[in-house]
Motif scaffolding. Structure first.
Motif: not given
Length: 281
Positions: A262-273
Motif C-alpha cells: 500500500l505504501d510503495a506499490p511501484e517498488r513492491f509489485w515488480p519485486i514480488v511479481t
C-alpha cells in the motif's frame, strides 16, 4: 469454499487459472498461497483487491487460517503456529496444489517459515513479507521510537506486552505502522476472534524459530519496509542470515511500512511479481 483439513475446516478463495491456453495446448502457471497476519484480528480479506494483480502471472489462493475469518474457529487453546504451518501442507495436498509459492505477511511470515522448515522442499518458493522469526520486544519498541517518538513507543510496548491500552491509544500505535494501512472499511470485513487474539499473542511473544530455518530448502524472498516498526529491517536480516546459504534474498522497500504494497506499490509489485513469475507451474 471450505474443505476439511487436518481436523478442521478451512475457508479459501481462488483468483486466476492454474492452466492457460497456449496454442493447441495448455500451460501451467504457478499457484500462490497467501497467508495473512493476526492472530485473530485479520483474515485473507485485507489482501483484496491488491493481490489480485498476481493473477496476471499465477493462480492466487486466499486462505483463512484456522481460528480466523470464515474458517472454523474451534478450541482456542489448541491453536498454534505449528498447527497452522502443517495446515498449509495438508491443504495444498488435499486440493492438488503441487509446489506452491507461499507468501506470508506479518504473522503469516513465521507460519510460512515453519511450514518451510517442517516440510522441506514442499514449496516451490517462500515469500516473507514484513515477517519475523523471533519476537524481540526491545527491537520493536526502538523501531516505534524511531518512526513515531517516545510516547507511541511506550504505548506499543504496553500493548504488545499484553497490558491494557485504550482504543484511542491503540489507534496511535496502528497509525504508526506505515504511511498506509487497511482502513476501517477493509478491516470490518474480517470477523474478529478476540479469544484467539489474546491466546495467539501469548504464543507470538514466545516465537523464536531462528534455529529451525536451516531446514528450509525452498528459495525464499524476504521483503521488509524501510519504515516498518512492527517487523523492522533487522528482523528481515535475521531471517536471511539464518536460512541456508544461497537460499534467500532480501529486498528493503524504500518508503514502505508494515503494509508495504500500500505504501510503495511501484517498488513492491515488480519485486514480488518477478519472484512468482520465476517458478514454473
Amino acid at each position: 469454499m471450505q474443505v476439511r483439513v487436518n481436523g478442521t475446516r478451512l475457508w479459501f478463495d481462488v483468483e486466476g487459472p492454474a492452466l492457460v491456453a497456449d496454442g493447441n495446448d495448455f500451460r501451467r502457471r504457478p499457484t500462490v498461497v497467501l497467508v495473512h497476519g493476526g492472530p485473530g484480528s485479520f483474515d485473507h480479506s485485507y489482501f483484496k483487491p491488491d493481490f489480485g494483480r498476481l493473477a496476471e502471472v499465477s493462480q492466487v489462493v486466499y486462505l483463512d487460517l484456522r481460528g480466523h475469518g470464515r474458517s472454523d474457529w474451534g478450541r482456542t487453546q489448541g491453536w498454534s503456529l505449528e498447527l497452522c504451518a502443517d495446515d498449509i501442507r495438508h491443504f495444498c495436498d488435499l486440493v492438488g496444489i503441487g509446489a506452491p509459492v507461499v507468501l506470508g505477511h506479518s504473522l503469516g511470515g513465521p507460519i510460512a517459515l515453519l511450514y518451510g522448515a517442517r516440510h522441506p522442499g514442499h514449496a516451490a518458493g517462500l515469500g516473507i513479507l514484513s515477517g519475523f522469526a523471533r519476537w524481540d520486544p526491545s527491537r520493536l519498541v526502538e523501531a516505534f521510537r524511531r518512526v513515531a517518538g517516545d510516547e507511541v513507543a511506550d504505548l506499543a510496548r504496553r500493548s504488545y506486552a499484553g497490558e491494557e491500552v485504550t482504543d484511542d491509544e491503540w489507534a496511535r500505535v496502528y497509525a504508526s505502522f506505515g504511511p498506509h494501512h487497511p482502513d476501517e472499511e477493509r478491516r470490518a470485513r474480517s470477523p474478529r476472534n478476540a479469544d484467539l487474539n489474546a491466546h495467539g499473542m501469548e504464543l507470538v511473544r514466545r516465537v523464536d524459530i531462528v534455529d529451525q530455518l536451516d531446514r528450509v530448502r525452498s528459495p525464499t524472498l524476504v521483503v521488509a519496509g524501510e519504515l516498518d516498526p512492527v517487523t523492522p529491517v533487522s528482523a528481515a536480516e535475521e531471517i536471511v542470515a539464518a536460512l541456508p546459504v544461497g537460499t534467500a534474498s532480501l529486498e528493503v522497500v524504500s518508503g514502505g511500512g508494515h503494509f508495504t504494497w500500500l505504501d510503495a506499490p511501484e517498488r513492491f509489485w515488480p519485486i514480488v511479481t518477478e519472484f512468482v513469475r520465476s517458478f514454473p507451474g
